[in-house]
Design an enzyme around this catalytic site. Structure first.
Site, PDB file in Angstrom:
ATOM      1  N   GLU A 196       0.842  -1.196   0.000  1.00 46.59           N
ATOM      2  CA  GLU A 196       0.000   0.000   0.000  1.00 46.59           C
ATOM      3  C   GLU A 196       0.883   1.254   0.000  1.00 46.59           C
ATOM      4  OE1 GLU A 196      -3.287   0.341  -0.552  1.00 46.59           O
ATOM      5  OE2 GLU A 196      -2.462   2.345  -0.718  1.00 46.59           O
ATOM      6  N   LYS A 211       8.298  -1.499  -2.391  1.00 46.85           N
ATOM      7  CA  LYS A 211       7.633  -0.749  -1.319  1.00 46.85           C
ATOM      8  C   LYS A 211       8.668  -0.130  -0.370  1.00 46.85           C
ATOM      9  CE  LYS A 211       4.944   0.936   1.658  1.00 46.85           C
ATOM     10  NZ  LYS A 211       4.217   2.161   1.461  1.00 46.85           N
ATOM     11  N   CYS A 214       6.256   4.578   9.393  1.00 43.30           N
ATOM     12  CA  CYS A 214       6.896   3.723   8.376  1.00 43.30           C
ATOM     13  C   CYS A 214       8.281   4.137   7.882  1.00 43.30           C
ATOM     14  CB  CYS A 214       5.960   3.565   7.206  1.00 43.30           C
ATOM     15  SG  CYS A 214       4.465   2.694   7.694  1.00 43.30           S
TER      16      CYS A 214
HETATM   17  P1  NAD Z   1      -1.908  -0.405  12.702  1.00 43.97           P
HETATM   18  O1  NAD Z   1      -1.086  -0.691  13.883  1.00 43.97           O
HETATM   19  O2  NAD Z   1      -2.697   0.865  12.622  1.00 43.97           O
HETATM   20  O3  NAD Z   1      -2.977  -1.602  12.495  1.00 43.97           O
HETATM   21  C1  NAD Z   1      -2.650  -2.950  12.560  1.00 43.97           C
HETATM   22  C2  NAD Z   1      -3.825  -3.713  13.187  1.00 43.97           C
HETATM   23  O4  NAD Z   1      -3.563  -5.124  13.070  1.00 43.97           O
HETATM   24  C3  NAD Z   1      -4.016  -3.453  14.689  1.00 43.97           C
HETATM   25  O5  NAD Z   1      -5.329  -2.951  14.916  1.00 43.97           O
HETATM   26  C4  NAD Z   1      -3.807  -4.821  15.347  1.00 43.97           C
HETATM   27  O6  NAD Z   1      -4.663  -5.059  16.450  1.00 43.97           O
HETATM   28  C5  NAD Z   1      -4.137  -5.776  14.215  1.00 43.97           C
HETATM   29  N1  NAD Z   1      -3.550  -7.104  14.358  1.00 43.97           N
HETATM   30  C6  NAD Z   1      -2.247  -7.435  14.587  1.00 43.97           C
HETATM   31  N2  NAD Z   1      -2.099  -8.774  14.605  1.00 43.97           N
HETATM   32  C7  NAD Z   1      -3.323  -9.311  14.390  1.00 43.97           C
HETATM   33  C8  NAD Z   1      -3.805 -10.652  14.283  1.00 43.97           C
HETATM   34  N3  NAD Z   1      -2.984 -11.696  14.389  1.00 43.97           N
HETATM   35  N4  NAD Z   1      -5.124 -10.831  14.078  1.00 43.97           N
HETATM   36  C9  NAD Z   1      -5.967  -9.786  13.956  1.00 43.97           C
HETATM   37  N5  NAD Z   1      -5.565  -8.498  14.024  1.00 43.97           N
HETATM   38  C10 NAD Z   1      -4.259  -8.263  14.235  1.00 43.97           C
HETATM   39  O7  NAD Z   1      -0.946  -0.527  11.444  1.00 43.97           O
HETATM   40  P2  NAD Z   1      -1.043   0.250  10.042  1.00 43.97           P
HETATM   41  O8  NAD Z   1      -0.542   1.633  10.174  1.00 43.97           O
HETATM   42  O9  NAD Z   1      -2.408   0.022   9.458  1.00 43.97           O
HETATM   43  O10 NAD Z   1       0.045  -0.545   9.188  1.00 43.97           O
HETATM   44  C11 NAD Z   1      -0.176  -1.853   8.760  1.00 43.97           C
HETATM   45  C12 NAD Z   1       0.886  -2.220   7.732  1.00 43.97           C
HETATM   46  O11 NAD Z   1       0.760  -1.370   6.582  1.00 43.97           O
HETATM   47  C13 NAD Z   1       2.325  -2.046   8.221  1.00 43.97           C
HETATM   48  O12 NAD Z   1       3.111  -3.064   7.659  1.00 43.97           O
HETATM   49  C14 NAD Z   1       2.734  -0.709   7.637  1.00 43.97           C
HETATM   50  O13 NAD Z   1       4.124  -0.638   7.416  1.00 43.97           O
HETATM   51  C15 NAD Z   1       2.000  -0.696   6.310  1.00 43.97           C
HETATM   52  N6  NAD Z   1       1.672   0.636   5.782  1.00 43.97           N
HETATM   53  C16 NAD Z   1       1.231   1.616   6.629  1.00 43.97           C
HETATM   54  C17 NAD Z   1       0.852   2.856   6.093  1.00 43.97           C
HETATM   55  C18 NAD Z   1       0.345   3.968   6.971  1.00 43.97           C
HETATM   56  O14 NAD Z   1       0.158   5.056   6.473  1.00 43.97           O
HETATM   57  N7  NAD Z   1       0.109   3.737   8.260  1.00 43.97           N
HETATM   58  C19 NAD Z   1       0.910   3.071   4.706  1.00 43.97           C
HETATM   59  C20 NAD Z   1       1.351   2.036   3.888  1.00 43.97           C
HETATM   60  C21 NAD Z   1       1.719   0.817   4.437  1.00 43.97           C
HETATM   61  C1  UGA Z   2       4.489   7.712   3.729  1.00 42.45           C
HETATM   62  C2  UGA Z   2       4.509   7.639   2.204  1.00 42.45           C
HETATM   63  O1  UGA Z   2       4.310   8.957   1.673  1.00 42.45           O
HETATM   64  C3  UGA Z   2       3.422   6.712   1.679  1.00 42.45           C
HETATM   65  O2  UGA Z   2       3.530   6.579   0.265  1.00 42.45           O
HETATM   66  C4  UGA Z   2       3.591   5.334   2.335  1.00 42.45           C
HETATM   67  O3  UGA Z   2       2.559   4.465   1.908  1.00 42.45           O
HETATM   68  C5  UGA Z   2       3.549   5.477   3.837  1.00 42.45           C
HETATM   69  O4  UGA Z   2       4.597   6.396   4.255  1.00 42.45           O
HETATM   70  C6  UGA Z   2       3.812   4.200   4.575  1.00 42.45           C
HETATM   71  O5  UGA Z   2       4.347   3.261   4.030  1.00 42.45           O
HETATM   72  O6  UGA Z   2       3.456   4.241   5.750  1.00 42.45           O
HETATM   73  P1  UGA Z   2       3.032   9.000   5.538  1.00 42.45           P
HETATM   74  O7  UGA Z   2       4.115   8.571   6.457  1.00 42.45           O
HETATM   75  O8  UGA Z   2       1.635   8.728   5.917  1.00 42.45           O
HETATM   76  O9  UGA Z   2       3.243   8.284   4.104  1.00 42.45           O
HETATM   77  O10 UGA Z   2       3.128  10.563   5.258  1.00 42.45           O
HETATM   78  P2  UGA Z   2       4.115  11.472   4.358  1.00 42.45           P
HETATM   79  O11 UGA Z   2       3.287  12.501   3.700  1.00 42.45           O
HETATM   80  O12 UGA Z   2       5.002  10.677   3.499  1.00 42.45           O
HETATM   81  O13 UGA Z   2       4.973  12.212   5.475  1.00 42.45           O
HETATM   82  C7  UGA Z   2       5.927  11.524   6.260  1.00 42.45           C
HETATM   83  C8  UGA Z   2       6.709  12.526   7.080  1.00 42.45           C
HETATM   84  O14 UGA Z   2       7.548  13.319   6.257  1.00 42.45           O
HETATM   85  C9  UGA Z   2       5.823  13.513   7.853  1.00 42.45           C
HETATM   86  O15 UGA Z   2       6.374  13.749   9.121  1.00 42.45           O
HETATM   87  C10 UGA Z   2       5.880  14.770   6.999  1.00 42.45           C
HETATM   88  O16 UGA Z   2       5.646  15.951   7.725  1.00 42.45           O
HETATM   89  C11 UGA Z   2       7.312  14.698   6.498  1.00 42.45           C
HETATM   90  N1  UGA Z   2       7.506  15.450   5.229  1.00 42.45           N
HETATM   91  C12 UGA Z   2       6.850  15.075   4.103  1.00 42.45           C
HETATM   92  C13 UGA Z   2       8.393  16.524   5.209  1.00 42.45           C
HETATM   93  O17 UGA Z   2       9.011  16.867   6.243  1.00 42.45           O
HETATM   94  N2  UGA Z   2       8.589  17.187   4.038  1.00 42.45           N
HETATM   95  C14 UGA Z   2       7.952  16.837   2.885  1.00 42.45           C
HETATM   96  O18 UGA Z   2       8.191  17.505   1.838  1.00 42.45           O
HETATM   97  C15 UGA Z   2       7.067  15.755   2.919  1.00 42.45           C
END
Ligand code: NAD
Ligand code: UGA
Length: 480
Positions: free
Chosen positions: A171, A226, A282
């Site tokens: 994602e 990713k 992340c």
């Molecule tokens: P999160 O901590 O918000 O959510 C994860 C959820 O999974 C929790 O609610 C937890 O209770 C649940 N969980 C864990 N183990 C479980 C199990 N065995 N059965 C059922 N539920 C279970 O995490 P997130 O921010 O949604 O991130 C999830 C993944 O996506 C990570 O690998 C992260 O790196 C990736 N990712 C995050 C973002 C972002 O913006 N947060 C963007 C892209 C990718």
């Molecule tokens: C980031 C990536 O942008 C997503 O594509 C990815 O899916 C995600 O991580 C993930 O894998 O979790 P996110 O962390 O939600 O998304 O937010 P960003 O907009 O990337 O910002 C990350 C950090 O960088 C923030 O603290 C933001 O303030 C900072 N940032 C961003 C800067 O300081 N300068 C910039 O120009 C952009």
């Protein structure tokens, strides 16, 4: 054979699982989307009739939940049942950095992913496509496959004999713009080798994403792409923040430098905003994962290169705390500092790895009295992040309040309540409402000489200076 998708199960109702599945349900009315989580409190919040209670704040999400919940979008703790009926299972659980054991501090902790694979192996019936949605180290699909295949071999052949395909579908959404990113993605990446499974997963996205944006690669390229995308994005931020420090020393302005280089099409203008350092759950974890993998494969110089991006970020966060102290005559002990913004970026309630955590901890360590405001982060979350949870009674600031405990903090739920008696205001998150502060009014409340430190470049310097306040802005060597 075409695989028809009628039921989706997503394990993990977090920042990715919740919004991603909501958008899939919204775009695919004929598919039943079941989001499951072992955290009952979280599921209850997703099911709350009051949409203000949703466990994550994401612009536009409430409207989609309102449209789809109970129609073809369901949140539940019944993991077994929803795995049993699923044609496709997304694994969207947390993958934080390992805290102990081999690879501690760098490698991703895959225990939650492994637990999901075991649950799927136990309960799945018939042909099931298992999709890695979580961000995972290269070769994790192999672990998942091995666990699933072990369950397959135990079964006697029969109609409901489980049969698995594993695909990677990372994602790329960013928090705060998740709905927009999901509805109009730059690309959808699908890694795998089974054509039928790839077609089935692609058919979901084809409901709203043009074919040319759905990319197919082998599974390892997808997993690595990713990590690489996040590493490249974070690298740009460390690059511009390093130049920002040089701008402050030389009289250059980082915004002008960013504009000048961003017009070069080969560089591009995005991700060149200098700020208080990158936060979020992340960037740091994914780069450290890349560092671990590089070292594991004997590529030590590659590891050092990427490690530098994280080190620069940490250095930069502490640099900001130090310069606040320096400008306040070298000491902040007993001085009131008003912190505006605690989430790691605007439009989210997420504080994971927020730069505000390190900066506030530094200032508290120096004896400052902090007042903290954030439009979406709750006081209890700030208490946890600052390691003050042992005292769950957070002081909430009222109008005319005079909180003055050295090295302690209080929460101000209204922006206007925190200025009285403050020696400095520090803007750490770019919330829109902070750009609208009336500085000539709030200046009257502050103790002079008073400072405004803008780490997000959202404050108009002239308004602050006309209000008889000293001004510091990130990456700006010309303003005093
Ligand atoms: P999160 O901590 O918000 O959510 C994860 C959820 O999974 C929790 O609610 C937890 O209770 C649940 N969980 C864990 N183990 C479980 C199990 N065995 N059965 C059922 N539920 C279970 O995490 P997130 O921010 O949604 O991130 C999830 C993944 O996506 C990570 O690998 C992260 O790196 C990736 N990712 C995050 C973002 C972002 O913006 N947060 C963007 C892209 C990718
Ligand atoms: C980031 C990536 O942008 C997503 O594509 C990815 O899916 C995600 O991580 C993930 O894998 O979790 P996110 O962390 O939600 O998304 O937010 P960003 O907009 O990337 O910002 C990350 C950090 O960088 C923030 O603290 C933001 O303030 C900072 N940032 C961003 C800067 O300081 N300068 C910039 O120009 C952009």
């Amino acid at each position: 054979m075409t695989i028809s998708v009628k039921n989706i199960c997503c394990i993990g109702a977090g920042y990715v699982g919740g919004p991603t599945m909501s958008v899939i349900a919204d775009k695919c009315r004929d598919i039943s989307v079941n989001v499951v989580d072992k955290n009952e409190d979280r599921i209850n919040l997703w099911n709350s009739p009051n949409l203000e209670d949703l466990p994550i704040y994401e612009p536009g999400l409430d409207k989609i939940i309102k449209r789809c919940r109970g129609r073809n979008l369901f949140f539940s703790t019944n993991i077994k049942k929803n795995i049993e009926i699923a044609d496709i299972i997304f694994i969207s659980v947390n993958t934080p950095t390992k805290k102990k054991g081999i690879g501690a501090g760098q490698a991703s902790d895959l225990k939650w992913v492994e637990a999901c694979a075991r649950e799927v192996a136990k309960y799945a019936k018939g042909r099931t496509i298992v999709v890695e949605k979580s961000t995972l180290p290269v070769k994790t699909a192999e672990v998942i496959k091995t666990i699933l295949e072990a369950s397959q071999s135990k079964e006697i052949s029969g109609e409901l004999n489980p049969f698995f395909d594993v695909l990677s579908n990372p994602e790329f959404l960013a928090e705060g713009s998740a709905i927009k990113d999901l509805e109009d993605p730059d690309r959808v990446l699908i890694g795998g080798d089974n054509e039928e499974a790839i077609l089935a997963l692609s058919s979901i996205y084809r409901n709203w994403v043009p074919d040319n944006k759905i990319l197919h690669t082998n599974i390892w390229s997808s997993e690595l792409a990713k990590l690489t995308a996040n590493a490249f994005l974070a690298q740009r931020i460390s690059s511009i923040n390093s130049i920002g420090a040089l701008c402050e020393a030389t009289g250059a302005d980082v915004r002008e430098v960013a504009r000048a280089i961003g017009t070069d099409k080969r560089i591009g203008s995005k991700f060149l905003d200098s700020g208080p350092g990158f936060g979020g759950s992340c960037f740091k974890k994914d780069i450290l994962n890349l560092v671990y993998l590089s070292n594991y494969f004997g590529l030590n110089d590659v590891a050092l290169f990427w490690e530098g991006v994280v080190k620069l970020n940490t250095w930069h966060q502490h640099r900001i705390s130090k310069l606040i102290v320096k400008n306040l005559f070298g000491t902040v002990t007993g001085k009131k500092i008003y912190i505006l913004g605690f989430s790691f970026k605007a439009n989210t309630n997420d504080t994971r790895e927020s730069s505000a955590i390190n900066i506030c901890k530094d200032l508290l360590e120096e004896g400052a009295i902090l007042t903290i405001n954030d439009p979406k982060v709750e006081s209890i979350q700030i208490a946890k992040d600052l390691g003050k949870i042992e005292n769950p009674k957070v002081h909430i600031m009222n109008e005319n309040d005079n909180f003055s405990l050295e090295g302690e903090w209080c929460y101000s739920d209204k922006i206007n309540n925190g200025f009285a008696g403050s020696d400095a205001v520090v803007v750490l998150t770019e919330w829109y409402e902070y750009s609208k502060i009336n500085w000539s009014e709030v200046s009257k409340l502050m103790r002079k000489p008073a400072w405004v430190f803008d780490a997000r470049s959202i404050i108009n310097p002239n308004e602050v200076k006309e209000a008889n306040l000293n001004f510091w802005r990130i990456g700006d060597g010309s303003i005093t």
